[in-house]
Design a protein around this motif. Structure first.
Motif, short mmCIF file in Angstrom:
data_model
loop_
_atom_site.label_atom_id
_atom_site.label_comp_id
_atom_site.label_asym_id
_atom_site.label_seq_id
_atom_site.Cartn_x
_atom_site.Cartn_y
_atom_site.Cartn_z
N HIS A 2 -15.94 -1.70 -8.85
CA HIS A 2 -17.00 -0.72 -8.60
C HIS A 2 -16.61 0.66 -9.09
CE1 HIS A 2 -20.04 1.64 -6.50
NE2 HIS A 2 -19.06 2.34 -5.95
N TRP A 3 -15.40 1.10 -8.79
CA TRP A 3 -14.98 2.43 -9.20
C TRP A 3 -14.78 2.51 -10.71
CZ3 TRP A 3 -16.03 6.10 -6.12
CH2 TRP A 3 -15.99 5.91 -4.73
N ARG A 4 -14.34 1.43 -11.32
CA ARG A 4 -14.18 1.45 -12.78
C ARG A 4 -15.53 1.48 -13.48
NH1 ARG A 4 -9.39 -0.54 -14.97
NH2 ARG A 4 -10.51 -0.39 -16.96
N LEU A 5 -16.51 0.80 -12.94
CA LEU A 5 -17.85 0.88 -13.52
C LEU A 5 -18.42 2.29 -13.40
CD1 LEU A 5 -19.47 -2.46 -12.26
CD2 LEU A 5 -18.81 -1.91 -14.60
N ALA A 6 -18.22 2.91 -12.25
CA ALA A 6 -18.69 4.29 -12.07
C ALA A 6 -17.98 5.24 -13.01
CB ALA A 6 -18.49 4.71 -10.62
N ALA A 7 -16.67 5.03 -13.19
CA ALA A 7 -15.92 5.91 -14.09
C ALA A 7 -16.35 5.72 -15.53
CB ALA A 7 -14.42 5.62 -13.93
N LEU A 8 -16.61 4.46 -15.93
CA LEU A 8 -17.06 4.20 -17.29
C LEU A 8 -18.40 4.86 -17.57
CD1 LEU A 8 -16.98 2.75 -20.02
CD2 LEU A 8 -17.89 0.71 -18.88
N ALA A 9 -19.32 4.80 -16.62
CA ALA A 9 -20.63 5.41 -16.82
C ALA A 9 -20.57 6.93 -16.80
CB ALA A 9 -21.60 4.92 -15.75
N SER A 10 -19.57 7.48 -16.10
CA SER A 10 -19.49 8.94 -15.97
C SER A 10 -18.74 9.61 -17.10
CB SER A 10 -18.81 9.31 -14.63
OG SER A 10 -19.54 8.77 -13.55
N THR A 11 -17.97 8.85 -17.87
CA THR A 11 -17.19 9.46 -18.95
C THR A 11 -18.07 9.91 -20.11
OG1 THR A 11 -16.78 7.23 -19.80
CG2 THR A 11 -15.07 8.23 -18.42
N GLU A 12 -19.21 9.25 -20.30
CA GLU A 12 -20.10 9.60 -21.40
C GLU A 12 -21.06 10.71 -20.99
OE1 GLU A 12 -19.81 8.40 -24.41
OE2 GLU A 12 -18.16 7.08 -23.81
N ARG A 13 -21.31 11.61 -21.91
CA ARG A 13 -22.25 12.70 -21.67
C ARG A 13 -23.66 12.22 -22.01
NH1 ARG A 13 -19.14 18.11 -24.07
NH2 ARG A 13 -17.32 18.01 -22.66
N LEU A 14 -24.30 11.70 -21.02
CA LEU A 14 -25.63 11.12 -21.19
C LEU A 14 -26.63 11.99 -20.46
CD1 LEU A 14 -24.63 7.42 -20.52
CD2 LEU A 14 -24.92 8.51 -22.74
N ARG A 15 -27.52 12.59 -21.20
CA ARG A 15 -28.51 13.49 -20.62
C ARG A 15 -29.91 12.97 -20.94
NH1 ARG A 15 -26.20 19.59 -22.01
NH2 ARG A 15 -24.19 19.37 -20.92
N ALA A 16 -30.75 13.00 -19.94
CA ALA A 16 -32.14 12.59 -20.11
C ALA A 16 -32.99 13.82 -20.41
CB ALA A 16 -32.65 11.89 -18.85
N PRO A 17 -34.12 13.64 -21.09
CA PRO A 17 -34.99 14.80 -21.36
C PRO A 17 -35.59 15.37 -20.08
CG PRO A 17 -36.05 12.75 -22.00
CD PRO A 17 -34.63 12.41 -21.67
N LYS A 18 -36.17 16.54 -20.19
CA LYS A 18 -36.74 17.23 -19.04
C LYS A 18 -38.03 16.53 -18.58
CE LYS A 18 -33.60 20.42 -19.03
NZ LYS A 18 -32.62 20.49 -17.94
N PRO A 19 -38.34 16.63 -17.28
CA PRO A 19 -39.56 15.96 -16.77
C PRO A 19 -40.85 16.40 -17.46
CG PRO A 19 -38.14 16.60 -14.97
CD PRO A 19 -37.55 17.20 -16.20
N PRO A 20 -41.08 17.71 -17.72
CA PRO A 20 -42.33 18.06 -18.42
C PRO A 20 -42.46 17.41 -19.79
CG PRO A 20 -41.36 20.00 -17.41
CD PRO A 20 -40.34 18.92 -17.30
N THR A 21 -41.32 17.27 -20.49
CA THR A 21 -41.36 16.61 -21.79
C THR A 21 -41.77 15.15 -21.65
OG1 THR A 21 -39.58 18.07 -22.54
CG2 THR A 21 -40.01 16.12 -23.85
N VAL A 22 -41.26 14.48 -20.64
CA VAL A 22 -41.61 13.08 -20.42
C VAL A 22 -43.09 12.94 -20.07
CG1 VAL A 22 -41.15 11.06 -18.98
CG2 VAL A 22 -39.27 12.51 -19.72
N ARG A 23 -43.60 13.83 -19.22
CA ARG A 23 -45.01 13.75 -18.85
C ARG A 23 -45.91 14.02 -20.03
NH1 ARG A 23 -46.15 17.69 -15.90
NH2 ARG A 23 -44.18 18.62 -15.21
#
Length: 290
Positions: free
Chosen positions: A184-205
């Protein structure tokens, strides 16, 4: 002086809420959507990355899922767990087999810089997609077994079997991850190492509304074209059956048709005699005038 607890006061003397205190204003649909997006989007991008190993596809999956959620917002807002609704949509889009035919997905993306993270990601991507999804939901997100089974649309025994096979495959290649807590902790660490950013909510709407208008106009244009084609077919279609014309065949032995030539002397003489004897000859059947 001894104070009396508030709980022992008579009902008419208990402290009540001031009448002038206004209740909190309800959220607008856009505000409720933005709150759900801010709460779920960052984690969903990381989960989609664990499922696909692709950064752009992870962001695209979250964006498309929230676009669909905004198009169906009355349904999603009344759902018992809107976060689960969006998460299931993200997983379905991320694990779609049609992505392999896209030109941008024919080449793998750069792996993580950390060696252990790269090894874990390779093991995850080698798992079948149902096993990978169940593992991320159970050991990554932290859902219990019935919730994982419900979200993956499988029975509880089948989900448990997938989890056991996925853990066995990971432990065979990475023995230090045989402990579920460490996994569990290794999966969380793997997902947190990458800089993954989602677009802003107004852009999605805004993009969701644009796509909805596009598909609405496309549906209207297709309907108009279909109606026009049907009307043209009814206008030009035959109203009775016409049997097909048999193909021609060549007939052998028939002389070619020729035009009559000039009369010979004997034929001219015979015609002259026939004209002279037409009146003085034998009686013919002629109408008798009255």
């Amino acid at each position: 002086m001894t104070q009396i607890p508030a709980t022992s006061l008579p009902p008419h003397k208990e402290r009540r809420r001031p009448r002038d205190a206004a209740p909190p204003a309800p959220l607008t649909p856009a505000q409720a959507f933005d709150a759900l997006y801010a709460f779920c989007a960052p984690a969903l991008v990381r989960q989609a990355y664990l499922l696909t190993g692709r950064r752009e596809l992870a962001r695209e999956s979250v964006e498309r899922a929230f676009q669909l959620a905004w198009q169906r917002w009355p349904e999603v807002a009344r759902d018992r767990d809107p976060a689960s609704w969006v998460r299931a949509t993200v997983y379905e889009y991320a694990l779609s087999p049609w992505h392999r035919f896209r030109p941008c997905h024919r080449h793998p993306e750069p792996p993580p810089a950390d060696t252990s993270a790269r090894a874990l990601l390779d093991v995850l991507l080698d798992l079948p997609s149902p096993y990978r999804r169940a593992l991320v939901l159970y050991d990554g997100v932290g859902l219990d077994l019935p919730e994982t089974a419900a979200e993956t649309e499988a029975s509880t025994p089948a989900t448990a079997n997938r989890l056991l096979h996925a853990r066995t495959a990971i432990a065979a290649r990475l023995p230090e991850l045989a402990d579920p807590e460490e996994l569990h902790w290794r999966l969380a660490a793997l997902a947190s190492t990458e800089r993954l950013r989602a677009p802003k909510p107004p852009t999605v709407r805004t993009e969701s509304e644009r796509r909805a208008r596009f598909w609405t106009r496309a549906a209207i244009a297709f309907t108009v074209a279909l109606v026009g084609t049907t009307a043209l077919t009814l206008r030009t279609a035959p109203t009775h059956y016409e049997p097909p014309v048999a193909p021609g065949e060549t007939v052998q032995g028939v002389p070619p048709r020729t035009a009559p030539g000039p009369l010979s002397e004997g034929e001219l003489e015979l015609r002259k005699q026939m004209r002279e004897k037409a009146v003085s000859g034998p009686a013919k059947l002629m109408p008798v005038p009255r």
